[in-house]
Write a protein that holds these residues in place. Structure first.
Motif, mmCIF file in Angstrom:
data_model
loop_
_atom_site.group_PDB
_atom_site.id
_atom_site.type_symbol
_atom_site.label_atom_id
_atom_site.label_comp_id
_atom_site.label_asym_id
_atom_site.label_seq_id
_atom_site.Cartn_x
_atom_site.Cartn_y
_atom_site.Cartn_z
ATOM 1 N N ALA A 1 11.116 57.034 8.451
ATOM 2 C CA ALA A 1 11.821 56.073 7.588
ATOM 3 C C ALA A 1 11.567 54.645 8.045
ATOM 4 N N ALA B 1 13.426 56.206 0.281
ATOM 5 C CA ALA B 1 14.750 56.377 -0.322
ATOM 6 C C ALA B 1 15.312 57.765 -0.036
ATOM 7 N N MET B 2 14.495 58.801 -0.226
ATOM 8 C CA MET B 2 14.993 60.170 -0.038
ATOM 9 C C MET B 2 15.189 60.523 1.442
ATOM 10 N N GLY C 1 15.856 58.266 3.673
ATOM 11 C CA GLY C 1 17.025 57.458 4.011
ATOM 12 C C GLY C 1 18.318 58.113 3.557
ATOM 13 N N ALA C 2 18.307 58.721 2.361
ATOM 14 C CA ALA C 2 19.497 59.421 1.874
ATOM 15 C C ALA C 2 19.839 60.598 2.780
ATOM 16 N N GLY D 1 13.799 65.606 -0.089
ATOM 17 C CA GLY D 1 15.117 65.062 0.210
ATOM 18 C C GLY D 1 16.228 66.043 -0.112
ATOM 19 N N ALA E 1 16.881 51.936 6.100
ATOM 20 C CA ALA E 1 16.500 53.122 5.324
ATOM 21 C C ALA E 1 17.725 53.943 4.946
ATOM 22 N N GLY F 1 18.892 54.291 1.200
ATOM 23 C CA GLY F 1 18.863 55.638 0.642
ATOM 24 C C GLY F 1 20.176 56.015 -0.003
ATOM 25 N N LEU G 1 20.316 56.721 -3.980
ATOM 26 C CA LEU G 1 20.709 58.047 -4.459
ATOM 27 C C LEU G 1 21.820 57.926 -5.507
#
Length: 632
Positions: free
Chosen positions: A44, A84-85, A87-88, A163, A483, A487, A491
């Motif tokens: 990330a 993004a994913m 980080g989520a 993710g 991140a 994320g 999301l």
């Protein structure tokens, strides 16, 4: 829109509802991170750093050498969705997904344990429902080749499947280790029973038409929200259950809408501005601004209140984050304000409403997301945001001056001019940054995404040479934090896009449009309804989710009524920010109490005059279009 902070961390008295590990703000550290999370964090961090460097490379190539690098946007888009994913996923591990905990906090301990388990099972159920569609979506995208690199789009959208699986794995690991078996089994049985009942009744439910919106997209979402399920998962649960039990539409659509909601290149500026806020905190640039304003205005009556509000106004133009703004300003000013006789609840109330006032000052992340979702010019929003924030600033300044009429100024002296000059010299480079951001975007020199990268590099350089710089370990930590926070935000955006699409396809929007466009009073009545709706939703959902959910529905109606889209955007954001600070539910209210070290019960009694001042400002902005459009 702001850095996503867990509601449990916002309320000093709250216990976490869905806690996989202590978040960074609760004691988490790289040293305590298990080995199996470190590759995700490193990936990330590398993705965020690469996105920043590539965007800067594209800006330099275009504006310095006059040549555009055609593949940059494509690579950035691919890295962005993966960042993004991942980080989520990190945000799930760190407990940094935004959720509402007010209801759960008031439950008896035994019932709270069951609701904790229910929240985990509900999150897992949503992810299980989306695993198959996510892999199908990635498989179908293999036939689509990217324009510049000529590679299958699967390499990009596979991030969503990854993710979903990674978040589901973390939830299962946590549930197996840390939740007692009895409440977990009961929660699983309850969720399975609800799903089974809805499946058996699906033929009857499909005949109910718009009533299903109330059942699934309002009822299910409200129950999950009250149970402490993170808001992104609440929205996803509403969309998944509505489509699965009342329509023949495949859940592949949910994944596609999530992809579309997350993938806009405009949104790449979100993690970059989050990173900018981290740099601001770490280098002390914000404190330099606060110290300069204190030396300039601290000797006059209500001077420290002016400094607090002015600091929030300016610092917000650098960080784009209310949490960062308040965390920068409060520790620097509160001790001196207490010495002068300011009461703790009043200081926190001013801090909270001041942060709400400054949320339209660019680079506001909420304005960036709103522009992307509603199709409104981000340059226009940035231009207008300064003027609108000034109107709200004046309303709070007048109230602060009236409340300080009995302030004890004995022993307070004007700072010598040499001290003011030294403070200005230190703060000058930081003071330049918000005006640089506004001018570059407003004059069309750079997009919001490009200017975010320029701002980060500027802040890093200035921070290195003037404010002590950053070590590599600190920079790495900031990249991981960026991140995770981004994320969590993105999301929510993806899930809200899926839910908004489901609402639109149901036909309710057309009915709502007819009702709102035929209200007695026309645009005036619609503006009044808008203020009430966004104050309430801002209170319940926090700013970003409220904007994402209703912007695609409300903006076309405003356009039909002849309301300028920039003005309407300003009213929406300002009303939403009033709601965020509205006790006893408002998310921002608890953030301010946490940062200010005050009890929410005490601040609750002090904040109402400040909220009224803000609300008067919002009404003025709604009534006078010129305020929002004069800078365009």
């Amino acid at each position: 829109m702001d850095r996503a902070t867990p509601v449990s961390a916002m309320n000093p008295t709250a216990d976490p509802i869905v806690t996989l590990t202590p978040s960074a703000g609760e004691g988490g550290s790289a040293a305590s991170t298990p080995w199996w999370m470190r590759p995700l964090e490193a990936t990330a961090a590398a993705l965020i750093a690469s996105i920043t460097v590539l965007l800067l490379l594209g800006v330099v190539s275009r504006y310095v050498f006059g040549r555009a690098i055609v593949w940059v946007d494509e690579v950035v888009s691919m890295q962005f969705i993966w960042a993004a994913m991942i980080g989520a996923t990190i945000a799930v591990y760190r407990n940094e997904h935004l959720r509402l905990s007010v209801v759960v906090d008031r439950l008896p301990e035994r019932l709270r344990e069951f609701v904790h388990a229910f929240a985990l099972v509900a999150m897992a159920a949503v992810l299980v429902a989306l695993v198959g569609p996510a892999f199908t979506y990635a498989h179908e995208e293999w036939a689509i080749l990217t324009p510049a690199l000529n590679i299958p789009n699967t390499f990009r959208v596979a991030a969503i499947a990854f993710g979903i699986v990674a978040m589901l794995t973390l939830l299962v690991m946590y549930a197996g280790r840390s939740v007692r078996m009895r409440p977990l089994i009961l929660a699983t049985v309850l969720v399975a029973a609800i799903a089974g009942l809805c499946w058996m009744l699906s033929p009857q439910l499909s005949k109910l038409g718009s009533i299903n919106i109330a059942i699934f997209l309002v009822g299910f979402v409200a129950v999950c929200l009250a149970a402490g399920v993170p808001i992104a998962f609440c929205f996803a649960a509403g969309a998944v259950s509505y489509l699965a039990f009342t329509t023949q539409v495949p859940l592949l659509v949910v994944v596609g809408r999530m992809d579309e909601g997350i993938s806009s290149l405009v949104l790449v500026s979100v993690p970059i501005f989050v990173l900018l806020g981290c740099v601001l905190d770490a280098t002390g640039m914000g404190k330099a601004i606060v110290d300069f304003l204190a030396s300039l205005l601290g000797h006059i009556k209500a001077g420290m209140s002016y400094v607090l509000l002015g600091s929030l106004f300016i610092v917000s133009g650098i960080s784009g984050s209310k949490v960062s703004d308040m965390a920068t300003v409060a520790p620097a000013l509160f001790p001196e304000m207490k010495r002068r006789g300011h009461k703790g609840p009043d200081m926190v109330a001013l801090l909270a409403t001041g942060a709400a006032m400054a949320d339209t000052v660019p680079p506001s992340i909420v304005l960036i997301v709103l522009g992307a979702v509603a199709g409104v010019s981000i340059a226009g929003l940035f231009q207008s945001g300064f003027v609108v924030a000034m109107v709200l600033l004046v309303s709070l300044l007048l109230l602060a001056r009236w409340k300080a009429r009995h302030e004890d100024m004995s022993g307070t002296k004007r700072a010598p001019m040499r001290v003011v000059g030294r403070m200005l010299l230190l703060a000058g480079p930081a003071l330049v940054l918000p005006f640089l951001i506004r001018s570059l975007v407003g004059e069309g020199v750079a997009t919001a995404t490009e200017v975010s990268t320029v701002a980060v590099i500027y802040a890093l350089l200035i921070g290195h040479f003037m404010y002590g710089g950053l070590g590599l370990r600190k920079l790495y930590t900031m990249l991981v934090e960026t991140a995770a926070l981004s994320g969590a935000v993105l999301l929510v955006l993806g899930a809200a896009s899926a839910m908004a699409w489901a609402i639109t396809q149901s036909g309710v929007v057309q009915q709502l449009s007819h009702v709102l466009t035929t209200l007695p009073g026309g645009p005036i009545a619609f503006m009044a309804v808008t203020i009430v709706v966004f104050v309430l939703l801002g209170c319940l959902l926090e700013g970003l989710p409220a904007v994402l959910l209703l912007a695609p529905i409300m903006f076309p109606i405003a356009k039909k009524l002849g309301i300028n889209d920039i003005q309407y955007a300003m009213v929406v954001v300002c009303a939403m920010n009033v709601g965020m600070m509205l006790p006893p539910v408002g998310v921002g209210f608890y953030i301010a109490c946490k940062i200010g070290g005050a009890k929410p019960d005490e601040v609750m009694g002090a904040i109402w005059p400040y909220l009224l001042a803000l609300l008067i400002g919002v009404v003025v902005i709604a009534a006078v279009p010129w305020i929002s459009t004069v800078a365009l």
